[in-house]
Design a protein around this motif. Structure first.
Motif, PDB file in Angstrom:
ATOM      1  N   ASN A  48       0.815  -1.216   0.000  1.00 38.25           N
ATOM      2  CA  ASN A  48       0.000   0.000   0.000  1.00 38.25           C
ATOM      3  C   ASN A  48       0.848   1.265   0.000  1.00 38.25           C
ATOM      4  N   LEU A  49       2.007   1.235   0.657  1.00 38.57           N
ATOM      5  CA  LEU A  49       2.911   2.379   0.565  1.00 38.57           C
ATOM      6  C   LEU A  49       3.391   2.556  -0.872  1.00 38.57           C
ATOM      7  N   ALA A  50       3.772   1.448  -1.506  1.00 34.70           N
ATOM      8  CA  ALA A  50       4.244   1.511  -2.891  1.00 34.70           C
ATOM      9  C   ALA A  50       3.148   2.029  -3.816  1.00 34.70           C
ATOM     10  N   ALA A  51       1.926   1.520  -3.654  1.00 35.36           N
ATOM     11  CA  ALA A  51       0.818   1.940  -4.505  1.00 35.36           C
ATOM     12  C   ALA A  51       0.498   3.417  -4.313  1.00 35.36           C
ATOM     13  N   ALA A  52       0.565   3.890  -3.071  1.00 32.51           N
ATOM     14  CA  ALA A  52       0.294   5.304  -2.791  1.00 32.51           C
ATOM     15  C   ALA A  52       1.364   6.189  -3.423  1.00 32.51           C
ATOM     16  N   MET A  53       2.620   5.761  -3.349  1.00 31.50           N
ATOM     17  CA  MET A  53       3.705   6.538  -3.958  1.00 31.50           C
ATOM     18  C   MET A  53       3.563   6.578  -5.475  1.00 31.50           C
ATOM     19  N   ALA A  54       3.254   5.419  -6.082  1.00 31.83           N
ATOM     20  CA  ALA A  54       3.092   5.364  -7.531  1.00 31.83           C
ATOM     21  C   ALA A  54       1.920   6.234  -7.985  1.00 31.83           C
ATOM     22  N   ALA A  55       0.832   6.205  -7.206  1.00 26.53           N
ATOM     23  CA  ALA A  55      -0.329   7.026  -7.552  1.00 26.53           C
ATOM     24  C   ALA A  55      -0.010   8.515  -7.453  1.00 26.53           C
ATOM     25  N   ASN A  56       1.025   8.830  -6.674  1.00 27.67           N
ATOM     26  CA  ASN A  56       1.438  10.218  -6.506  1.00 27.67           C
ATOM     27  C   ASN A  56       2.459  10.638  -7.565  1.00 27.67           C
ATOM     28  N   GLY A  57       2.695   9.751  -8.540  1.00 24.08           N
ATOM     29  CA  GLY A  57       3.560  10.090  -9.650  1.00 24.08           C
ATOM     30  C   GLY A  57       4.999   9.655  -9.527  1.00 24.08           C
ATOM     31  N   LEU A  58       5.346   8.945  -8.457  1.00 22.25           N
ATOM     32  CA  LEU A  58       6.718   8.477  -8.295  1.00 22.25           C
ATOM     33  C   LEU A  58       6.937   7.171  -9.043  1.00 22.25           C
ATOM     34  N   LYS A  59       8.185   6.925  -9.431  1.00 22.77           N
ATOM     35  CA  LYS A  59       8.554   5.660 -10.060  1.00 22.77           C
ATOM     36  C   LYS A  59       9.014   4.715  -8.963  1.00 22.77           C
ATOM     37  N   VAL A  60       8.283   3.606  -8.806  1.00 22.12           N
ATOM     38  CA  VAL A  60       8.429   2.748  -7.625  1.00 22.12           C
ATOM     39  C   VAL A  60       8.677   1.305  -8.034  1.00 22.12           C
ATOM     40  N   GLY A  61       9.498   0.613  -7.262  1.00 25.45           N
ATOM     41  CA  GLY A  61       9.720  -0.811  -7.454  1.00 25.45           C
ATOM     42  C   GLY A  61       9.649  -1.543  -6.122  1.00 25.45           C
ATOM     43  N   ILE A  62       9.311  -2.826  -6.182  1.00 23.86           N
ATOM     44  CA  ILE A  62       9.285  -3.671  -4.985  1.00 23.86           C
ATOM     45  C   ILE A  62      10.085  -4.935  -5.255  1.00 23.86           C
ATOM     46  N   VAL A  63      10.985  -5.263  -4.335  1.00 24.95           N
ATOM     47  CA  VAL A  63      11.651  -6.556  -4.322  1.00 24.95           C
ATOM     48  C   VAL A  63      11.000  -7.395  -3.223  1.00 24.95           C
ATOM     49  N   ASP A  64      10.405  -8.504  -3.610  1.00 29.57           N
ATOM     50  CA  ASP A  64       9.824  -9.423  -2.628  1.00 29.57           C
ATOM     51  C   ASP A  64      10.961 -10.263  -2.069  1.00 29.57           C
ATOM     52  N   ALA A  65      11.622  -9.734  -1.040  1.00 33.64           N
ATOM     53  CA  ALA A  65      12.788 -10.401  -0.469  1.00 33.64           C
ATOM     54  C   ALA A  65      12.408 -11.444   0.582  1.00 33.64           C
ATOM     55  N   ASP A  66      11.134 -11.597   0.844  1.00 33.14           N
ATOM     56  CA  ASP A  66      10.674 -12.658   1.752  1.00 33.14           C
ATOM     57  C   ASP A  66      10.587 -13.950   0.928  1.00 33.14           C
ATOM     58  N   ILE A  67      11.740 -14.558   0.703  1.00 34.12           N
ATOM     59  CA  ILE A  67      11.836 -15.672  -0.245  1.00 34.12           C
ATOM     60  C   ILE A  67      10.925 -16.832   0.158  1.00 34.12           C
ATOM     61  N   TYR A  68      10.934 -17.200   1.434  1.00 34.11           N
ATOM     62  CA  TYR A  68      10.125 -18.339   1.883  1.00 34.11           C
ATOM     63  C   TYR A  68       8.634 -17.990   1.931  1.00 34.11           C
ATOM     64  N   GLY A  69       8.326 -16.761   2.299  1.00 31.36           N
ATOM     65  CA  GLY A  69       6.916 -16.371   2.471  1.00 31.36           C
ATOM     66  C   GLY A  69       6.467 -15.335   1.475  1.00 31.36           C
TER      67      GLY A  69
END
Length: 380
Positions: free
Chosen positions: A133-154
């Protein structure tokens, strides 16, 4: 009158590749343009790889862009595939000729990407929901955003963003899927169908993280978020080593049992010399459905307790960035791949997350943590 070649080329320049996020004309993806006297426009387009998952999107966007031109009576698209040489040229254009040694772009001098590693002491505190939700809010605000799902097991980020496409491989570069204007990568995207577990030991976890950071083409991001596994295990240590300028964002619930382990997760910063961006208290209270009372389902004060404890441990102020109330719609949005900050931005939980995202969206202008490429000189 049929459109001119220049007009068609200008229209194609407005078509953005959905994975790389640059005009297809800049990426040398336009193979040919032929204009018939009757106004029919034939456009040849190079795809990066055979079976490109976004080919239908590219076909649609090219058709729409060219169809808007005056004098166009029809648009016909011919899809082709880049040769190995063309893909190598594209890779060099995107990443530059860095030689055989791969680099993590966020560690390079002058990088303005703010890297936030979202951590928690234990599972079940809503860390991944907060990240998405933080990422989505930032992207909606015009920022270029990426997420690394570093929780490999979960790993759970792909489901929470409805990121169902598989990454595209261009030579040894990976193009990450995009969901809700967020570039995202997860080990779950590389697994065979089904919910099979990932059974890896420490070195493989570190290698996966390194590949996510160095092999993936992220482009010029404003913010990169890493959804860390709970606790202070291998991935947390690897992040500190691979991304020394990453800031920790600690998520906890109000209850003391969660706050105590969250404090331990944040205290790793004292040993790794990382900064802590702040603490977020999730599930802070349940709004009473019949009155204006706040029901402290999981107790009270845990977030401020963690922030105060980390302030004492690190010797610098660690703020409590916000308190997100309990909301069933936040969980439902995660299951459906629809972040609450996008579907119901006025909901109390969404409004608090949007407020927190607003304060985290830009990297500090301070020189602290930046590589300055300075070398000491001996005084005369």
């Amino acid at each position: 009158m049929a459109p001119t070649q220049d007009q068609v080329t200008a229209a194609l320049a407005t078509v953005i590749d959905p994975e790389i996020r640059r005009p297809i004309t800049d990426l040398d993806m336009v193979k040919s343009v032929d204009i018939a006297p009757d106004g029919t426009v034939h456009v040849g387009v190079f795809l990066t790889v055979a079976g490109c998952p976004m080919k239908d999107t590219i076909r649609r966007d090219v058709t729409n862009a060219v169809s808007k031109l005056e004098g166009v009576s029809g648009v016909q698209i011919e899809l082709d595939v880049m040769s190995t040489e063309q893909r190598k040229t594209l890779q060099t254009k995107l990443r530059g000729d860095r030689g055989p040694e791969k680099e993590i772009p966020f560690n390079q001098p002058g990088s303005l990407t703010r890297v936030l590693a979202v951590a928690s002491g234990k599972g079940g505190v809503g860390k991944s929901s907060v990240t998405v939700n933080l990422a989505a809010a930032m992207a909606a605000n015009g920022l270029k955003v990426g997420i690394v799902d570093a929780d490999i097991y979960g790993h759970s980020i792909p489901r929470m963003l409805a990121a169902s496409e598989r990454p595209t491989k261009v030579e040894d570069m990976i193009l990450p899927p995009v969901a809700h204007d967020i570039k995202v990568i997860s080990v779950g995207m590389f697994k065979p169908e089904g919910n099979s577990p990932v059974v890896w030991r420490g070195p493989m976890l570190d290698r996966a993280l390194y590949q996510f950071l160095s092999d993936v083409f992220w482009g010029d991001l404003d913010v990169l978020l890493l959804d860390l596994p709970p606790g202070t295990g291998d991935i947390a240590i690897s992040v500190a080593q691979r991304l020394p300028t990453a800031e920790l964002l600690v998520v906890t619930t109000p209850q003391m049992a969660a706050a105590e382990v969250a404090e331990r997760a944040g205290s790793i910063a004292a040993q790794t010399h990382q900064q802590i961006a702040g603490v977020i208290e999730n599930m802070a209270w349940l709004p009473c459905p019949h009155c204006d009372e706040r029901i402290p389902v999981f107790g009270e004060g845990g977030g401020q307790t963690v922030a105060d404890a980390l302030t004492r441990t690190l010797g610098s102020r660690v703020p409590l960035l916000g308190q997100v109330p309990f909301d069933l719609r936040l969980r439902e949005g995660g299951d459906e791949g629809k972040p609450l900050v996008l579907t119901e931005p006025d909901a109390p939980a969404a409004a608090e997350l949007i407020k927190i995202a607003g304060g985290l969206g830009k990297r500090s202008s301070s020189l602290k943590g930046l590589h300055l490429n300075l070398s000491p000189t001996r005084a005369s």
